[in-house]
Every structure is written in structure tokens, then in C-alpha cells.
Design an enzyme around this catalytic site. Structure first.
Site, PDB file in Angstrom:
ATOM      1  N   VAL A   1      -7.573  -6.234  -0.009  1.00  0.00           N
ATOM      2  CA  VAL A   1      -6.723  -5.907   1.134  1.00  0.00           C
ATOM      3  C   VAL A   1      -5.740  -4.833   0.673  1.00  0.00           C
ATOM      4  O   VAL A   1      -5.438  -4.754  -0.520  1.00  0.00           O
ATOM      5  CB  VAL A   1      -5.965  -7.158   1.651  1.00  0.00           C
ATOM      6  CG1 VAL A   1      -6.938  -8.171   2.202  1.00  0.00           C
ATOM      7  CG2 VAL A   1      -5.082  -7.794   0.582  1.00  0.00           C
TER       8      VAL A   1
ATOM      9  N   SER B   1      -5.076   1.094   0.269  1.00  0.00           N
ATOM     10  CA  SER B   1      -3.778   1.279   0.932  1.00  0.00           C
ATOM     11  C   SER B   1      -3.394   2.739   1.207  1.00  0.00           C
ATOM     12  O   SER B   1      -3.004   3.053   2.343  1.00  0.00           O
ATOM     13  CB  SER B   1      -2.665   0.553   0.170  1.00  0.00           C
ATOM     14  OG  SER B   1      -2.555   0.987  -1.159  1.00  0.00           O
TER      15      SER B   1
ATOM     16  N   CYS C   1       0.851  -9.609  -0.583  1.00  0.00           N
ATOM     17  CA  CYS C   1       0.264  -8.503  -1.337  1.00  0.00           C
ATOM     18  C   CYS C   1       1.072  -7.220  -1.155  1.00  0.00           C
ATOM     19  O   CYS C   1       1.242  -6.747  -0.028  1.00  0.00           O
ATOM     20  CB  CYS C   1      -1.174  -8.283  -0.868  1.00  0.00           C
ATOM     21  SG  CYS C   1      -1.934  -6.820  -1.603  1.00  0.00           S
TER      22      CYS C   1
END
Length: 239
Positions: free
Chosen positions: A70, A84, A30
Site C-alpha cells: 500500500v 506512493s 503506514c
């Protein structure tokens, strides 16, 4: 780099985070999670990784992060931080050694504004390869992407620096890098042909120790993206 196989639906929840460590919930391929891995490695922060199956997310992970995305960080106090840019800013504040963000409010705002501009570029890294696989004409989308790359190139020309906000890597470089790392496997490298400063930036980024630690080789990326195109992402590829 983490080598643990990903946790899927029905998997047991991990125990508490050990004192003095951080836990990163990630997925090996990712680009958004790679942003956080870059910052963790650049700052020399000790952390453990738990990889998540993004198609069959564990129930306990959705309790920790209702968005189900995530990266996410968990502290030994049970605090959860996700998204993030937020995880990366958190790390820069809590671990002030080797600061990646400017100290001035205006400097921080400049980086956030540049990141906001770059957020408009990211969709092209997904929609052009997808449209191409479907046999669609992507020429107009590629023209648009080239125009956006030209703006980034112009920024570097005006700054006359090696990186986006100076002669050393700062947060914004790490926020952008994961997508450029995948540019060859996504067959978009030719879109950099008329952006010489941006091209030089990608070459400099490849020399960074944190980049070297977190990246995969092209064959691995190709195999992963092939599995994505076939509708069966192999998150544990190579393990």
C-alpha cells in the site's frame, strides 16, 4: 479518516468503485499510504478507503497490485495505480485544482531529486529502533541520521522559505512528513536538536489541515509500534 477494519486473506473482494469516486487501498498506520492520504485530503478529492492486512494480504489485492504494497489507487474504470510517489503525481495531474507540483519540468525534477535524497534517510527510521530493541549500539547510525538531517536543514537555510520548495506546502513536504510525524514515538526526536530550520518546518507542518486529518496521537502510535515490536501488528487498533 477511514475506520474500516482491514481486509485479510480469505476476505471477499470489494465491488466496483462507484462512478465519480476513487478507492484507496491503505493501512491506517503506514507512512507511505499516509503520503497518498495527505494529497487526497489536501486537494479535497472524494475517496473511499479499504484497509489491508499487510501480514495476511487478501488474494484479490495481490491480483490488483502484484507487489502487495500500500498505497494503491483504483478508479471507477478499474485502473490501478500503486507506489506512493506515483499515486501522488497521478492525483496531481488528474485533479489539477490546487497543484502540489511545479508546472515547469525543471521544478518537477528538483522535487524528484530531493525525494531521491530523502529516500536514503527513510531506512534509518526503521533500522535504528529495530537495532535498539535488539540491544545494539545505535550511536553511529544516529550520527549518520543527524548528518542527513543537517543536509535537509541546509536546504531550508539556503531556500529561506517556510517549506522545502516555497512558502506554501508542496508535494515534497507531504512526501517527507509521515516519517517526521513518527519521530517522537521512534525515539529519534533528539536527532533534530541541531537542525533549527528543520525543526521549525515540522512545527509548521503540524498546522496543516491535511496533516491534522491524517495523523494519529502519540499514544495510538506507541500502542501500534508496541504491537509491531511484539511481532503482532494490530492494524485495527482502536476500532
Amino acid at each position: 479518516m477511514a475506520t474500516e477494519k482491514c481486509f485479510a486473506k480469505g476476505s471477499p473482494a470489494p465491488g466496483p468503485v462507484p462512478k465519480g469516486r476513487l478507492r484507496l487501498y491503505s493501512m491506517r498506520f503506514c507512512p507511505f499510504a499516509q503520503r497518498t492520504r495527505l494529497v487526497l485530503n489536501a486537494k479535497g478529492i472524494k475517496y473511499d478507503t479499504i484497509n489491508i492486512d499487510l501480514q495476511e494480504k487478501p488474494e484479490w489485492f495481490l491480483e490488483k497490485n502484484p507487489l502487495g504494497l500500500v498505497p494503491a489507487l483504483e478508479t471507477s474504470a478499474g485502473e490501478i495505480i500503486y507506489e506512493s510517489p506515483i499515486t501522488c503525481e497521478y492525483l496531481d495531474e488528474v485533479y489539477p485544482e490546487k497543484k502540489l507540483l511545479p508546472s515547469s519540468p525543471f521544478g518537477k525534477a528538483q522535487q524528484r531529486m530531493l525525494l531521491e535524497h530523502f529516500s536514503k534517510v527513510i531506512p534509518y527510521f526503521y533500522k535504528i529502533p529495530s537495532a535498539r530493541r535488539n540491544g545494539e549500539d545505535v550511536s553511529n547510525q544516529e550520527i549518520e541520521l543527524k548528518e542527513k538531517f543537517a543536509k535537509l536543514n541546509e536546504h531550508l537555510e539556503k531556500k529561506t522559505t517556510k517549506f522545502f520548495e516555497g512558502d506554501t506546502i508542496t508535494m515534497i513536504d507531504y512526501m517527507m512528513w509521515p516519517f517526521f510525524e513518527r519521530i517522537e514515538v521512534l525515539e529519534l526526536k533528539h536527532c533534530l536538536d541541531h537542525t533549527p530550520e528543520l525543526k521549525k518546518w515540522t512545527e509548521r507542518m503540524l498546522e496543516d489541515p491535511a496533516v491534522k486529518i491524517t495523523m494519529f496521537n502519540m499514544d495510538t502510535y506507541k500502542a501500534f509500534y508496541k504491537s509491531v515490536a511484539e511481532g503482532k501488528p494490530d492494524y485495527d487498533l482502536g476500532l
